[in-house]
Design an enzyme around this catalytic site. Structure first.
Site, short mmCIF file in Angstrom:
data_model
loop_
_atom_site.label_atom_id
_atom_site.label_comp_id
_atom_site.label_asym_id
_atom_site.label_seq_id
_atom_site.Cartn_x
_atom_site.Cartn_y
_atom_site.Cartn_z
N LYS A 14 -3.05 4.74 3.72
CA LYS A 14 -2.10 5.48 4.57
C LYS A 14 -1.72 4.68 5.82
O LYS A 14 -0.55 4.59 6.16
CB LYS A 14 -2.69 6.84 5.00
CG LYS A 14 -2.98 7.77 3.84
CD LYS A 14 -3.35 9.18 4.31
CE LYS A 14 -4.61 9.26 5.14
NZ LYS A 14 -5.86 8.98 4.38
N ARG A 90 -4.33 18.11 6.69
CA ARG A 90 -5.46 17.91 5.78
C ARG A 90 -5.95 19.22 5.19
O ARG A 90 -6.89 19.21 4.40
CB ARG A 90 -6.61 17.24 6.54
CG ARG A 90 -6.69 15.72 6.37
CD ARG A 90 -7.84 15.24 7.24
NE ARG A 90 -8.41 13.99 6.84
CZ ARG A 90 -8.13 12.82 7.42
NH1 ARG A 90 -7.24 12.75 8.38
NH2 ARG A 90 -8.77 11.73 7.05
N ARG A 129 -13.25 -2.29 4.79
CA ARG A 129 -12.63 -2.05 6.10
C ARG A 129 -13.71 -1.95 7.18
O ARG A 129 -13.50 -2.39 8.31
CB ARG A 129 -11.81 -0.75 6.04
CG ARG A 129 -11.10 -0.42 7.33
CD ARG A 129 -10.14 0.75 7.18
NE ARG A 129 -10.83 2.01 6.99
CZ ARG A 129 -10.22 3.17 6.69
NH1 ARG A 129 -8.91 3.20 6.53
NH2 ARG A 129 -10.90 4.27 6.53
N ARG A 135 -15.32 1.20 12.88
CA ARG A 135 -15.37 2.66 12.77
C ARG A 135 -16.72 3.11 12.26
O ARG A 135 -17.20 2.65 11.23
CB ARG A 135 -14.27 3.16 11.81
CG ARG A 135 -12.92 3.27 12.48
CD ARG A 135 -11.86 3.69 11.51
NE ARG A 135 -12.15 4.96 10.83
CZ ARG A 135 -11.26 5.63 10.12
NH1 ARG A 135 -10.03 5.16 10.00
NH2 ARG A 135 -11.58 6.76 9.54
N ARG A 146 -16.79 11.87 3.11
CA ARG A 146 -15.36 12.03 3.42
C ARG A 146 -14.57 12.29 2.14
O ARG A 146 -13.62 13.07 2.13
CB ARG A 146 -14.83 10.79 4.15
CG ARG A 146 -15.32 10.72 5.59
CD ARG A 146 -15.18 9.34 6.18
NE ARG A 146 -13.79 8.93 6.37
CZ ARG A 146 -13.40 7.66 6.50
NH1 ARG A 146 -14.28 6.68 6.46
NH2 ARG A 146 -12.13 7.40 6.68
P1 AMP Z 1 -8.68 9.22 9.51
O1 AMP Z 1 -8.54 8.14 10.51
O2 AMP Z 1 -7.38 9.90 9.18
O3 AMP Z 1 -9.42 8.80 8.26
O4 AMP Z 1 -9.59 10.36 10.18
C1 AMP Z 1 -10.94 10.10 10.55
C2 AMP Z 1 -11.66 11.44 10.73
O5 AMP Z 1 -11.04 12.20 11.77
C3 AMP Z 1 -11.67 12.35 9.52
O6 AMP Z 1 -12.71 12.04 8.59
C4 AMP Z 1 -11.86 13.71 10.16
O7 AMP Z 1 -13.21 13.90 10.54
C5 AMP Z 1 -11.04 13.59 11.44
N1 AMP Z 1 -9.63 14.00 11.23
C6 AMP Z 1 -8.52 13.21 11.26
N2 AMP Z 1 -7.41 13.92 11.02
C7 AMP Z 1 -7.82 15.21 10.81
C8 AMP Z 1 -7.15 16.41 10.46
N3 AMP Z 1 -5.83 16.44 10.26
N4 AMP Z 1 -7.91 17.53 10.32
C9 AMP Z 1 -9.25 17.51 10.51
N5 AMP Z 1 -9.94 16.41 10.80
C10 AMP Z 1 -9.24 15.26 10.95
#
Ligand code: AMP
Length: 191
Positions: A14, A90, A129, A135, A146
């Protein structure tokens, strides 16, 4: 106004494809994961709350995310070409909130780019990554959590957008450029 949702499991590409979409279409990037990591870095109350969920591979509660998204969207102002929503929505509740937020602004979701990648490849990419992303959640154990979260809470959204006639299925395995070529076709079809 081009409002693109980029949808897919963690590690599906993404972020990488969002960068290419921004370069091609000049849309604004909203990544809820990036916003949350900024909050954690700044040690805000939201950041402290979010970290506990993120480190467990769980979703941050809808109410917090929806308020944060609305504020981030408002901060972009009105003079923009569109937005790419990366990592949001999400959950079904978030998707409904997004529809309402856009409707209030006289807009709608233009298309949902669904990057589809098999699990083994996803885990491989997340671990790779992790070597450079810094991270805390890019490790095998959290990656598996996840993915479980994705399948139970986020994947149902695919049907939601299929029913709305907005889901563009993209094979997320291949070269970055060949995947982007497919994405471009889907976006150009709704432009
Ligand atoms: P990402 O960078 O999109 O993979 O997000 C990292 C983490 O942030 C996810 O595993 C969730 O814990 C939290 N997170 C990011 N976006 C959302 C969302 N739209 N709703 C809930 N948690 C989120």
């Amino acid at each position: 106004m081009l409002n693109i949702v980029i949808f897919g499991a963690p590690g599906s590409g993404k972020g990488t494809q969002s960068e290419k979409i921004i370069a091609e279409y000049g849309v604004e990037h909203i990544s809820t994961g990036d916003v949350l990591r900024g909050e954690i870095k700044a040690n805000t109350e939201l950041g402290k709350t979010a970290a506990a969920y993120i480190n467990e591979g769980k979703l941050v509660p809808d109410s917090l995310i929806i308020d944060m998204l609305a504020a981030t969207l408002d901060a972009k102002g009105k003079d923009i070409k569109g937005v790419i929503f990366d990592g949001f929505p999400r959950t079904i509740a978030q998707a409904e909130a997004l529809n309402e937020m856009l409707a209030k602004r006289g807009q709608k979701v233009s298309t949902v780019i669904g990057l589809e990648v098999d699990d083994a490849e996803l885990i491989k990419r997340i671990i790779a990554r992790g070597a450079t992303s810094g991270r805390a959640d890019d490790n095998e154990e959290t990656a598996k959590k996840r993915l479980n979260t994705y399948y139970s809470q986020t994947l149902p959204l695919k049907d939601f957008y299929v029913k709305e006639g907005k889901y563009a299925k993209i094979n997320g395995v291949g070269s970055i450029d060949s995947i982007f070529a497919e994405i471009k076709k889907a976006i150009d079809a709704v432009k």
